[in-house]
Design a protein around this motif. Structure first.
Motif, PDB file in Angstrom:
ATOM      1  N   ALA A  76       0.827  -1.199   0.000  1.00  0.00           N
ATOM      2  CA  ALA A  76       0.000   0.000   0.000  1.00  0.00           C
ATOM      3  C   ALA A  76       0.866   1.255   0.000  1.00  0.00           C
ATOM      4  CB  ALA A  76      -0.928  -0.007   1.218  1.00  0.00           C
ATOM      5  N   ALA A  77       1.945   1.241   0.783  1.00  0.00           N
ATOM      6  CA  ALA A  77       2.847   2.391   0.849  1.00  0.00           C
ATOM      7  C   ALA A  77       3.530   2.643  -0.498  1.00  0.00           C
ATOM      8  CB  ALA A  77       3.892   2.170   1.936  1.00  0.00           C
ATOM      9  N   PHE A  91       1.045   4.340  -2.559  1.00  0.00           N
ATOM     10  CA  PHE A  91       0.767   5.682  -2.063  1.00  0.00           C
ATOM     11  C   PHE A  91       1.917   6.639  -2.379  1.00  0.00           C
ATOM     12  CE2 PHE A  91      -0.481   8.677   1.505  1.00  0.00           C
ATOM     13  CZ  PHE A  91      -1.682   9.032   0.902  1.00  0.00           C
ATOM     14  N   SER A  92       3.141   6.143  -2.379  1.00  0.00           N
ATOM     15  CA  SER A  92       4.264   6.998  -2.754  1.00  0.00           C
ATOM     16  C   SER A  92       4.144   7.429  -4.218  1.00  0.00           C
ATOM     17  CB  SER A  92       5.594   6.283  -2.502  1.00  0.00           C
ATOM     18  OG  SER A  92       5.718   5.123  -3.302  1.00  0.00           O
ATOM     19  N   ASP A 130       1.291   7.582  -5.818  1.00  0.00           N
ATOM     20  CA  ASP A 130       0.127   8.470  -5.794  1.00  0.00           C
ATOM     21  C   ASP A 130       0.553   9.895  -5.474  1.00  0.00           C
ATOM     22  OD1 ASP A 130      -1.704   9.984  -3.855  1.00  0.00           O
ATOM     23  OD2 ASP A 130      -3.145   8.617  -4.752  1.00  0.00           O
ATOM     24  N   THR A 164      -2.718   9.401 -10.764  1.00  0.00           N
ATOM     25  CA  THR A 164      -2.981   9.428  -9.330  1.00  0.00           C
ATOM     26  C   THR A 164      -4.166   8.542  -8.981  1.00  0.00           C
ATOM     27  OG1 THR A 164      -2.107  11.669  -9.078  1.00  0.00           O
ATOM     28  CG2 THR A 164      -3.678  10.918  -7.410  1.00  0.00           C
ATOM     29  N   TYR A 187      -3.873   5.488  -6.478  1.00  0.00           N
ATOM     30  CA  TYR A 187      -4.649   5.548  -5.240  1.00  0.00           C
ATOM     31  C   TYR A 187      -5.557   4.337  -5.108  1.00  0.00           C
ATOM     32  CZ  TYR A 187      -7.265   7.634  -1.387  1.00  0.00           C
ATOM     33  OH  TYR A 187      -7.839   7.879  -0.158  1.00  0.00           O
ATOM     34  N   PHE A 210      -3.462   1.583  -3.851  1.00  0.00           N
ATOM     35  CA  PHE A 210      -3.239   1.770  -2.414  1.00  0.00           C
ATOM     36  C   PHE A 210      -4.448   1.302  -1.606  1.00  0.00           C
ATOM     37  CE2 PHE A 210      -4.645   4.753   0.900  1.00  0.00           C
ATOM     38  CZ  PHE A 210      -3.790   4.368   1.924  1.00  0.00           C
ATOM     39  N   SER A 247       2.623   5.311   6.914  1.00  0.00           N
ATOM     40  CA  SER A 247       3.211   6.640   6.771  1.00  0.00           C
ATOM     41  C   SER A 247       4.741   6.565   6.780  1.00  0.00           C
ATOM     42  CB  SER A 247       2.727   7.547   7.907  1.00  0.00           C
ATOM     43  OG  SER A 247       1.327   7.705   7.861  1.00  0.00           O
ATOM     44  N   THR A 296       6.052   4.874   3.520  1.00  0.00           N
ATOM     45  CA  THR A 296       5.882   5.788   2.390  1.00  0.00           C
ATOM     46  C   THR A 296       6.950   6.868   2.407  1.00  0.00           C
ATOM     47  OG1 THR A 296       3.483   5.420   2.399  1.00  0.00           O
ATOM     48  CG2 THR A 296       4.284   7.329   1.204  1.00  0.00           C
ATOM     49  N   GLN A 324      -3.263  14.145   6.838  1.00  0.00           N
ATOM     50  CA  GLN A 324      -2.842  12.754   6.979  1.00  0.00           C
ATOM     51  C   GLN A 324      -3.255  12.136   8.313  1.00  0.00           C
ATOM     52  OE1 GLN A 324      -1.555  11.018   4.558  1.00  0.00           O
ATOM     53  NE2 GLN A 324      -1.367   9.130   5.739  1.00  0.00           N
ATOM     54  N   TRP A 380      -7.484  11.162   8.192  1.00  0.00           N
ATOM     55  CA  TRP A 380      -7.544   9.700   8.062  1.00  0.00           C
ATOM     56  C   TRP A 380      -8.146   9.049   9.301  1.00  0.00           C
ATOM     57  CZ3 TRP A 380      -6.032   5.928   4.456  1.00  0.00           C
ATOM     58  CH2 TRP A 380      -5.645   6.446   3.224  1.00  0.00           C
TER      59      TRP A 380
END
Length: 304
Positions: free
Chosen positions: A85-86, A89-90, A92, A171, A175, A178, A202, A205, A239, A243
């Motif tokens: 996922a990270a 997301f990076s 993204d 993106t 996303y 992610f 977090s 990422t 963030q 979230w």
């Protein structure tokens, strides 16, 4: 439950989760504003968002672990899903921050919300799900609305704007990847609290974004107190708070209510764009924005 006077009883959204969801949508709608405000590169601002958020999440994890008796570190399988996922997301954030700078706060946020249709495509091709008429009508409306906003002036836009549109659509795809990986991690996290997953996501990422900053030749340190203030606010508001609030409210709301709440993000992003950066839409642009939002809403509510 409520009665509208006709003898028919309707399900009403729980007030607490609804207000929390609305607050979360408002918080995350400010994300792109902070990216425009800082005077460092787009990848560097993405790195600081995640690195600062990781530090800010530590006390939340401490409280969650002590309260629920969970674990600081998820199982290796869950941690692997968080790492995947990270990675998405990076990518993204790398693309989205460039889209914000190239096409503006509102348009970049709207394009990112096309992740609804990327998720639906994954569901159809990989999971064999059927989207129903909501999905296909929503996709046509969203694309038609986007065309009304972009096609009339496309030839007058420079190459930077064209690239920004491509980054915005990229993106949406990143996303969606992610969300697929992170939702799977959430579903199998066992005793690890959700705050723990957010912390690890977090941190990983940020670690992935750091070499991207260095290879890209961007300056890493923020330029003065104003930049530090914007980055701290970005990490904490978008963030951390956004979230955490949305993550707790989402499971308690219906798809329809959830879809309407989430539409606040792209709509408010255009409001901030107009108030803070002077962006303006003509009549055709407003019609296109409305059609795109309706289409995204239908995509969000394609399943009960």
């Amino acid at each position: 439950m409520r009665d509208d006077g006709s003898g028919v009883t309707h399900m009403a959204a729980p007030r607490g989760p609804l207000l929390a969801m609305l607050l979360g949508a408002v918080l995350i709608s400010t994300s792109a504003v902070f990216v425009k405000w800082v005077h460092i590169g787009p990848t560097a601002s993405a790195f600081w968002r995640m690195a600062l958020a990781a530090g800010m999440l530590v006390p939340f994890v401490v409280v969650a672990v002590r309260r629920g008796g969970g674990a600081w570190k998820p199982t290796p399988r869950v941690l692997a899903l968080v790492a995947i996922a990270a990675a998405f997301f990076s990518l993204d954030l790398w693309m989205w921050h460039r889209s914000i700078l190239y096409v503006g706060v509102g348009m970049a946020t709207l394009l990112g919300n096309f992740q609804v249709f990327a998720l639906a495509s994954y569901g159809a091709w990989v999971l064999g799900e059927r989207g129903g008429w909501h999905l296909w009508v929503g996709l046509l409306l969203a694309l038609g609305g986007l065309a009304l906003m972009l096609v009339p002036g496309w030839e007058g836009f420079d190459a930077r704007f064209h690239a920004g549109v491509g980054f915005g659509l990229g993106t949406a795809a990143a996303y969606a990847g992610f969300l697929i990986a992170f939702r799977k991690a959430q579903a199998t996290r066992g005793t690890a609290p959700n705050e723990t997953l957010l912390l690890w996501m977090s941190a990983i990422t940020a670690l992935l974004l750091l070499p991207m900053v260095l290879v890209g030749g961007e300056a890493l340190p923020p330029q003065g107190g104003a930049d530090w203030g914007a980055l701290v606010a970005y990490a904490f508001i978008a963030q951390v708070c956004g979230w955490l609030v949305i993550g707790r409210a989402m499971p308690r709301l219906s798809a329809g209510v959830l879809g309407l709440c989430l539409l606040l993000q792209p709509l408010l992003a255009y409001v901030w764009d107009m108030l803070l950066f002077g962006t303006r839409l003509d009549g055709l642009g407003w019609i296109g924005l409305a059609l795109s939002l309706i289409g995204i809403f239908l995509g969000l509510t394609r399943r009960a």
